[in-house]
Design an enzyme around this catalytic site. Structure first.
Site, PDB file in Angstrom:
ATOM      1  N   ASP A 134       1.187  -1.176  -0.591  1.00 21.76           N
ATOM      2  CA  ASP A 134       0.334   0.008   0.279  1.00 21.76           C
ATOM      3  C   ASP A 134       0.497   1.214   0.295  1.00 21.76           C
ATOM      4  O   ASP A 134       1.864   0.777  -0.245  1.00 21.76           O
ATOM      5  CB  ASP A 134      -0.903   0.474   1.368  1.00 21.76           C
ATOM      6  N   ASN A 153      -7.758  -1.753  13.581  1.00 30.62           N
ATOM      7  CA  ASN A 153      -9.591  -2.131  12.964  1.00 30.62           C
ATOM      8  C   ASN A 153      -9.619  -3.364  12.322  1.00 30.62           C
ATOM      9  O   ASN A 153     -10.988  -2.899  11.642  1.00 30.62           O
ATOM     10  CB  ASN A 153      -9.969  -0.514  12.566  1.00 30.62           C
ATOM     11  N   HIS A 174      -7.975  -3.372   8.991  1.00 39.33           N
ATOM     12  CA  HIS A 174      -7.679  -3.128   8.333  1.00 39.33           C
ATOM     13  C   HIS A 174      -6.204  -4.111   7.566  1.00 39.33           C
ATOM     14  O   HIS A 174      -5.344  -4.477   8.521  1.00 39.33           O
ATOM     15  CB  HIS A 174      -7.466  -1.797   8.297  1.00 39.33           C
TER      16      HIS A 174
HETATM   17  C1  F6R Z   1       1.306  -0.551   6.016  1.00 30.51           C
HETATM   18  C2  F6R Z   1      -0.511  -2.096   5.913  1.00 30.51           C
HETATM   19  C3  F6R Z   1      -0.436  -1.738   7.366  1.00 30.51           C
HETATM   20  C4  F6R Z   1      -0.471  -2.606   8.286  1.00 30.51           C
HETATM   21  C5  F6R Z   1      -1.306  -2.487   9.596  1.00 30.51           C
HETATM   22  C6  F6R Z   1      -0.260  -2.365  10.519  1.00 30.51           C
HETATM   23  O1  F6R Z   1       2.030  -0.916   4.839  1.00 30.51           O
HETATM   24  O2  F6R Z   1      -0.002  -2.206   5.145  1.00 30.51           O
HETATM   25  O3  F6R Z   1      -2.156  -2.831   7.328  1.00 30.51           O
HETATM   26  O4  F6R Z   1       0.162  -3.471   8.262  1.00 30.51           O
HETATM   27  O5  F6R Z   1      -1.394  -1.393  10.177  1.00 30.51           O
HETATM   28  O6  F6R Z   1       0.717  -1.302  11.723  1.00 30.51           O
HETATM   29  P1  F6R Z   1       1.884  -2.387  12.293  1.00 30.51           P
HETATM   30  O7  F6R Z   1       2.594  -3.677  12.339  1.00 30.51           O
HETATM   31  O8  F6R Z   1       2.563  -0.706  12.617  1.00 30.51           O
HETATM   32  O9  F6R Z   1       1.191  -2.525  13.757  1.00 30.51           O
END
Ligand code: F6R
Length: 240
Positions: free
Chosen positions: A66, A135, A137
């Protein structure tokens, strides 16, 4: 979903073993790489193995998962910038085998469609490495994203915007571009990484809650070859 719980000390090694198995058993694996905190132990271990001559990523076709909108090319908070610093430039992945989403594109829909088509033309994703937002995602597939969605521009959820303050934005982007859940679910293998007590609740919902687009991470349960790798803190609400 295959759930693996390890100590924080073993987390990077366990994830790196999975990546190394895929790179050694596949001629030209197509791998998605996320940014964020969760994959950092993995990236440190991959770099460590490369530096000690134990691993090569020369055959990897690397796909960014992303990207933030509203940041100029080369901005240090961009996902591609961080991937270069944390992994790509520290290993032997050839630059011409690195693909990423570019939000500053005249026709973003066409760009996103071309990204999916490139992946399909190259045989689909071999391994999708993913994190989980608090959340639920996956990439930037925010709550409400269906399992059928493809790569696209998306408005970021308020909770994502709050958490992303940790990156030190001057002004947090309101939107991003993400590989779609459908493309990720077509991957041959999925590895989801989650660490820390702050992920315990969403990990519990991902595993034990209803399979719903309100919690996109729960949709990954339908994949036949999906590993959820957790440290003990992230796994604390799961039943033994
Ligand atoms: C980042 C991404 C997000 C993260 C998610 C968890 O490229 O795709 O979906 O994987 O927000 O972030 P962390 O690992 O920082 O808790």
């Amino acid at each position: 979903m295959n759930i693996v719980v390890v100590s924080p000390e073993k987390f990077g090694n366990t994830a790196a073993d999975i990546v190394q198995r895929v790179t050694e058993n596949t001629e030209a694996p197509n791998i998605t790489f996320p940014t964020g905190d969760s994959p950092l132990p993995l990236y440190r271990e991959l770099v460590n193995r490369y530096q000690h001559g134990k691993l090569s990523l020369a055959n990897v076709q690397a796909f960014g998962l992303d990207e933030w909108g509203e940041l100029e090319p080369g901005h240090p908070i961009r996902c591609i910038s961080r991937m270069k610093t944390q992994l790509y430039s520290e290993t032997d992945i050839p630059v011409e085998q690195i693909y990423y989403l570019e939000p500053n594109t005249d026709d973003l829909d066409v760009h996103c469609e071309a990204y999916d088509k490139r992946i399909a033309d190259m045989g689909g994703l071999t391994l999708s490495i993913l994190g989980i937002g608090i959340n639920g995602h996956i990439g930037f597939n925010e709550p409400g994203s269906k399992a059928t969605v493809r790569t696209r521009k998306i408005q970021l959820a308020d909770r994502t915007l709050n958490v992303s303050q940790k990156y030190g934005f001057d002004k947090t982007p309101s939107w991003g571009v993400t590989l779609g859940l459908a493309t990720l679910l077509e991957s041959k293998e999925i590895l989801i990484l989650a660490t820390g007590a702050h992920k315990a609740e969403i990990v519990h919902l991902t595993v034990n809650g209803p399979e719903t687009s309100d919690v996109p991470s729960s949709l990954m349960r339908r994949h036949p070859n999906c590993t959820l790798l957790l440290d003990e803190a992230a796994a604390q609400l799961l039943k033994k």
